[in-house]
Structure formats: C-alpha cells, structure tokens
Design a protein around this motif. Sequence first.
Motif, PDB file in Angstrom:
ATOM      1  N   ALA A   1       0.894  -1.117   0.053  1.00 18.66           N
ATOM      2  CA  ALA A   1      -0.118  -0.169   0.047  1.00 18.66           C
ATOM      3  C   ALA A   1       0.890   1.326  -0.125  1.00 18.66           C
ATOM      4  O   ALA A   1       2.040   1.173   0.631  1.00 18.66           O
ATOM      5  CB  ALA A   1      -0.935  -0.120   1.329  1.00 18.66           C
ATOM      6  N   SER A   2       0.406   2.144  -0.770  1.00 19.14           N
ATOM      7  CA  SER A   2       1.229   3.273  -1.140  1.00 19.14           C
ATOM      8  C   SER A   2       0.395   4.641  -1.169  1.00 19.14           C
ATOM      9  O   SER A   2      -0.662   4.598  -1.554  1.00 19.14           O
ATOM     10  CB  SER A   2       1.925   3.203  -2.334  1.00 19.14           C
ATOM     11  N   PRO A   3       0.973   5.732  -0.798  1.00 20.03           N
ATOM     12  CA  PRO A   3       0.316   7.050  -0.833  1.00 20.03           C
ATOM     13  C   PRO A   3       0.173   7.330  -2.362  1.00 20.03           C
ATOM     14  O   PRO A   3      -0.423   8.386  -2.760  1.00 20.03           O
ATOM     15  CB  PRO A   3       1.214   8.052  -0.264  1.00 20.03           C
ATOM     16  N   PHE A   4       0.957   6.757  -3.126  1.00 26.89           N
ATOM     17  CA  PHE A   4       1.151   7.096  -4.543  1.00 26.89           C
ATOM     18  C   PHE A   4       0.101   6.328  -5.455  1.00 26.89           C
ATOM     19  O   PHE A   4      -0.570   5.078  -4.923  1.00 26.89           O
ATOM     20  CB  PHE A   4       2.629   7.052  -4.852  1.00 26.89           C
ATOM     21  N   PRO A   5      -0.106   6.734  -6.757  1.00 29.46           N
ATOM     22  CA  PRO A   5      -0.881   5.866  -7.448  1.00 29.46           C
ATOM     23  C   PRO A   5      -0.420   4.520  -7.965  1.00 29.46           C
ATOM     24  O   PRO A   5      -1.499   3.595  -8.445  1.00 29.46           O
ATOM     25  CB  PRO A   5      -1.135   6.597  -8.776  1.00 29.46           C
ATOM     26  N   THR A   6       0.837   4.178  -7.844  1.00 20.51           N
ATOM     27  CA  THR A   6       1.352   3.005  -8.107  1.00 20.51           C
ATOM     28  C   THR A   6       0.868   1.589  -7.079  1.00 20.51           C
ATOM     29  O   THR A   6       1.096   0.511  -7.507  1.00 20.51           O
ATOM     30  CB  THR A   6       2.836   2.898  -8.326  1.00 20.51           C
ATOM     31  N   GLY A   7       0.585   2.078  -6.004  1.00 18.22           N
ATOM     32  CA  GLY A   7       0.275   1.178  -4.833  1.00 18.22           C
ATOM     33  C   GLY A   7       1.246   0.291  -4.458  1.00 18.22           C
ATOM     34  O   GLY A   7       1.172  -0.761  -3.895  1.00 18.22           O
ATOM     35  N   GLY A   8       2.600   0.760  -4.604  1.00 18.53           N
ATOM     36  CA  GLY A   8       3.873   0.203  -3.992  1.00 18.53           C
ATOM     37  C   GLY A   8       4.044  -1.227  -5.090  1.00 18.53           C
ATOM     38  O   GLY A   8       4.711  -2.340  -4.466  1.00 18.53           O
ATOM     39  N   ASP A   9       4.036  -0.926  -6.394  1.00 17.78           N
ATOM     40  CA  ASP A   9       4.245  -2.090  -7.370  1.00 17.78           C
ATOM     41  C   ASP A   9       5.646  -2.508  -7.222  1.00 17.78           C
ATOM     42  O   ASP A   9       5.760  -3.739  -7.370  1.00 17.78           O
ATOM     43  CB  ASP A   9       3.615  -1.660  -8.809  1.00 17.78           C
ATOM     44  N   HIS A  10       6.673  -1.757  -7.166  1.00 16.46           N
ATOM     45  CA  HIS A  10       7.971  -2.174  -7.303  1.00 16.46           C
ATOM     46  C   HIS A  10       8.290  -3.164  -6.094  1.00 16.46           C
ATOM     47  O   HIS A  10       8.631  -4.127  -6.315  1.00 16.46           O
ATOM     48  CB  HIS A  10       8.977  -0.963  -7.163  1.00 16.46           C
ATOM     49  N   ALA A  11       7.836  -2.842  -4.849  1.00 21.40           N
ATOM     50  CA  ALA A  11       8.046  -3.457  -3.762  1.00 21.40           C
ATOM     51  C   ALA A  11       7.280  -4.708  -3.702  1.00 21.40           C
ATOM     52  O   ALA A  11       7.906  -5.991  -3.510  1.00 21.40           O
ATOM     53  CB  ALA A  11       7.686  -2.710  -2.490  1.00 21.40           C
ATOM     54  N   ASN A  12       6.214  -4.850  -4.222  1.00 20.94           N
ATOM     55  CA  ASN A  12       5.104  -5.897  -4.595  1.00 20.94           C
ATOM     56  C   ASN A  12       5.925  -6.946  -5.479  1.00 20.94           C
ATOM     57  O   ASN A  12       6.097  -7.984  -5.150  1.00 20.94           O
ATOM     58  CB  ASN A  12       3.904  -5.610  -5.105  1.00 20.94           C
ATOM     59  N   ALA A  13       6.444  -6.666  -6.660  1.00 20.69           N
ATOM     60  CA  ALA A  13       7.062  -7.355  -7.464  1.00 20.69           C
ATOM     61  C   ALA A  13       8.286  -8.016  -6.818  1.00 20.69           C
ATOM     62  O   ALA A  13       8.609  -9.221  -6.941  1.00 20.69           O
ATOM     63  CB  ALA A  13       7.595  -6.679  -8.795  1.00 20.69           C
ATOM     64  N   GLN A  14       9.150  -7.207  -6.118  1.00 22.52           N
ATOM     65  CA  GLN A  14      10.305  -7.616  -5.573  1.00 22.52           C
ATOM     66  C   GLN A  14      10.175  -8.715  -4.406  1.00 22.52           C
ATOM     67  O   GLN A  14      10.931  -9.683  -4.131  1.00 22.52           O
ATOM     68  CB  GLN A  14      11.303  -6.452  -4.807  1.00 22.52           C
ATOM     69  N   LEU A  15       9.053  -8.502  -3.683  1.00 19.11           N
ATOM     70  CA  LEU A  15       8.637  -9.527  -2.490  1.00 19.11           C
ATOM     71  C   LEU A  15       8.171 -10.580  -3.248  1.00 19.11           C
ATOM     72  O   LEU A  15       8.810 -11.721  -2.587  1.00 19.11           O
ATOM     73  CB  LEU A  15       7.509  -8.961  -1.527  1.00 19.11           C
ATOM     74  N   ARG A  16       7.411 -10.583  -4.125  1.00 16.37           N
ATOM     75  CA  ARG A  16       6.895 -11.925  -4.737  1.00 16.37           C
ATOM     76  C   ARG A  16       8.226 -12.571  -5.676  1.00 16.37           C
ATOM     77  O   ARG A  16       8.016 -13.892  -5.317  1.00 16.37           O
ATOM     78  CB  ARG A  16       5.655 -11.698  -5.950  1.00 16.37           C
ATOM     79  N   GLU A  17       9.208 -11.956  -6.027  1.00 16.08           N
ATOM     80  CA  GLU A  17      10.401 -12.856  -6.378  1.00 16.08           C
ATOM     81  C   GLU A  17      11.207 -13.478  -5.460  1.00 16.08           C
ATOM     82  O   GLU A  17      11.590 -14.575  -5.418  1.00 16.08           O
ATOM     83  CB  GLU A  17      11.085 -11.722  -7.131  1.00 16.08           C
ATOM     84  N   THR A  18      11.242 -12.796  -4.447  1.00 16.84           N
ATOM     85  CA  THR A  18      12.142 -13.178  -3.070  1.00 16.84           C
ATOM     86  C   THR A  18      11.341 -14.371  -2.576  1.00 16.84           C
ATOM     87  O   THR A  18      11.881 -15.557  -2.200  1.00 16.84           O
ATOM     88  CB  THR A  18      12.215 -12.080  -2.124  1.00 16.84           C
ATOM     89  N   LEU A  19       9.989 -14.374  -2.459  1.00 15.67           N
ATOM     90  CA  LEU A  19       9.076 -15.495  -2.059  1.00 15.67           C
ATOM     91  C   LEU A  19       9.125 -16.672  -2.892  1.00 15.67           C
ATOM     92  O   LEU A  19       9.148 -17.751  -2.490  1.00 15.67           O
ATOM     93  CB  LEU A  19       7.764 -14.855  -1.627  1.00 15.67           C
ATOM     94  N   ARG A  20       9.085 -16.484  -4.418  1.00 16.53           N
ATOM     95  CA  ARG A  20       9.332 -17.334  -5.205  1.00 16.53           C
ATOM     96  C   ARG A  20      10.609 -18.251  -5.074  1.00 16.53           C
ATOM     97  O   ARG A  20      10.499 -19.507  -5.140  1.00 16.53           O
ATOM     98  CB  ARG A  20       9.192 -16.958  -6.585  1.00 16.53           C
ATOM     99  N   MET A  21      11.682 -17.458  -4.651  1.00 19.77           N
ATOM    100  CA  MET A  21      12.777 -18.063  -4.427  1.00 19.77           C
ATOM    101  C   MET A  21      13.109 -18.998  -3.365  1.00 19.77           C
ATOM    102  O   MET A  21      13.464 -20.050  -3.187  1.00 19.77           O
ATOM    103  CB  MET A  21      13.966 -17.077  -4.302  1.00 19.77           C
ATOM    104  N   LEU A  22      12.030 -18.510  -2.131  1.00 19.23           N
ATOM    105  CA  LEU A  22      12.067 -19.299  -0.905  1.00 19.23           C
ATOM    106  C   LEU A  22      10.941 -20.401  -1.022  1.00 19.23           C
ATOM    107  O   LEU A  22      10.692 -21.054  -0.137  1.00 19.23           O
ATOM    108  CB  LEU A  22      11.421 -18.148   0.266  1.00 19.23           C
ATOM    109  N   MET A  23      10.319 -20.441  -2.338  1.00 23.58           N
ATOM    110  CA  MET A  23       9.487 -21.677  -2.743  1.00 23.58           C
ATOM    111  C   MET A  23       7.926 -21.291  -1.853  1.00 23.58           C
ATOM    112  O   MET A  23       7.571 -22.513  -1.425  1.00 23.58           O
ATOM    113  CB  MET A  23      10.006 -23.060  -2.518  1.00 23.58           C
TER     114      MET A  23
END
Length: 185
Positions: free
Chosen positions: A108-130
């Motif tokens: 969640a973000s105050p900006f219109p993107t909704g934290g899309d960069h962090a969301n994508a990075q978190l999902r990538e890290t979590l994929r690596m953690l299986m």
Amino acid sequence: MKILAISGSLRARSTNNAVLRSALDLADVPSSIADIAGLPHFNPDLDCEDATAPAPVAALRRAVTDADAVLIVSPEYAHGVPGVLKNALDWLVSSGELVGKPTAVITASPFPTGGDHANAQLRETLRMLMADLVPDAHRELPAIGPKTDPALGVVTDPVTLDDLRTAVTALLTTARTTASEPTAT
C-alpha cells in the motif's frame, strides 16, 4: 486456520499496519503478527550448521511453521522492499519454513502505483523461498492514506475493504486446500 501476518513497516501509525489489521479482521480466523523489529542483521555465520539461531530468529521461524498461511503487508521505500522486511525474509532462506506455505503480498502506498516495485520484489524473493504464492490474494493498494482512519488504525474505505476481503478469502481458500491434501510419506 491460522494466519501469520508480517508488516514491512515499523511505524506505529503506519497505513500499511492499518491494512494489515483490517485484513486480519476480515479473515476472521486466529492470527498473529510477527515481531521483526528485534531481528539481528542477517549474518550467515549466525545461522550455520553448528550455530543456534538467535532467539528472535527462532521465534520468527516457529511462527511461520505454526501458521497455515502468511500475509505480508508492506510499504515501498525508494522503489523497493523495506530493509527490515528483507532482513526477516533473509533469515528464512536456509531454514525452509516458507516452502509450500500459502502466502499473499499486499503493498500500500500514498502514490498511484500502490507499491508495485516492492510488491514485485517481494513476490520474486518469496518465489525463491518456494512459498506458495496465491495470485488472487496479491494486491497493490494506491493512494491509501485517505482510505484509512489514523486514529483507529484501520481501513475505512468500503471498496478497499471489499478488495481486502477478496484477497484474504483467496489466501484462506488455498490454505484450506493445502491443509486437506494428503502428505507424501
């Protein structure tokens, strides 16, 4: 069913913490919030084969193990994952608690993107953690500030609450399906 929630924000009046609390209220199942503020900086020397994990690390690992699902709610800092949250995930890399665990990421973000960069990075890290990422449970919530009540620390916007309800329902549905599957022996 039990959800473990992890917040990427340490701020007491964080809008992301309001999102986290609201999502847990909507889930209406037992839940807990991981305390990641006291984790030491990740150091593989503290986590090698002959070492005993520091107490806060062991507590985080137990909490993940005991949960049926994990919900991560985080802000985005400088187009990335907050350091405290990345540190917590680093402590889970070699131990395997997230393997196959139904997991959702909400930013969640105050900006219109909704934290899309962090969301994508978190999902990538979590994929690596299986982790078992639940696509229908991921959310990027834009312009979150006016959608919360800072005094109550909850989301008040009906559309956002409906969206959170849908996300949490998807996470719990996957967790229930995973829990009912027979384990290989």
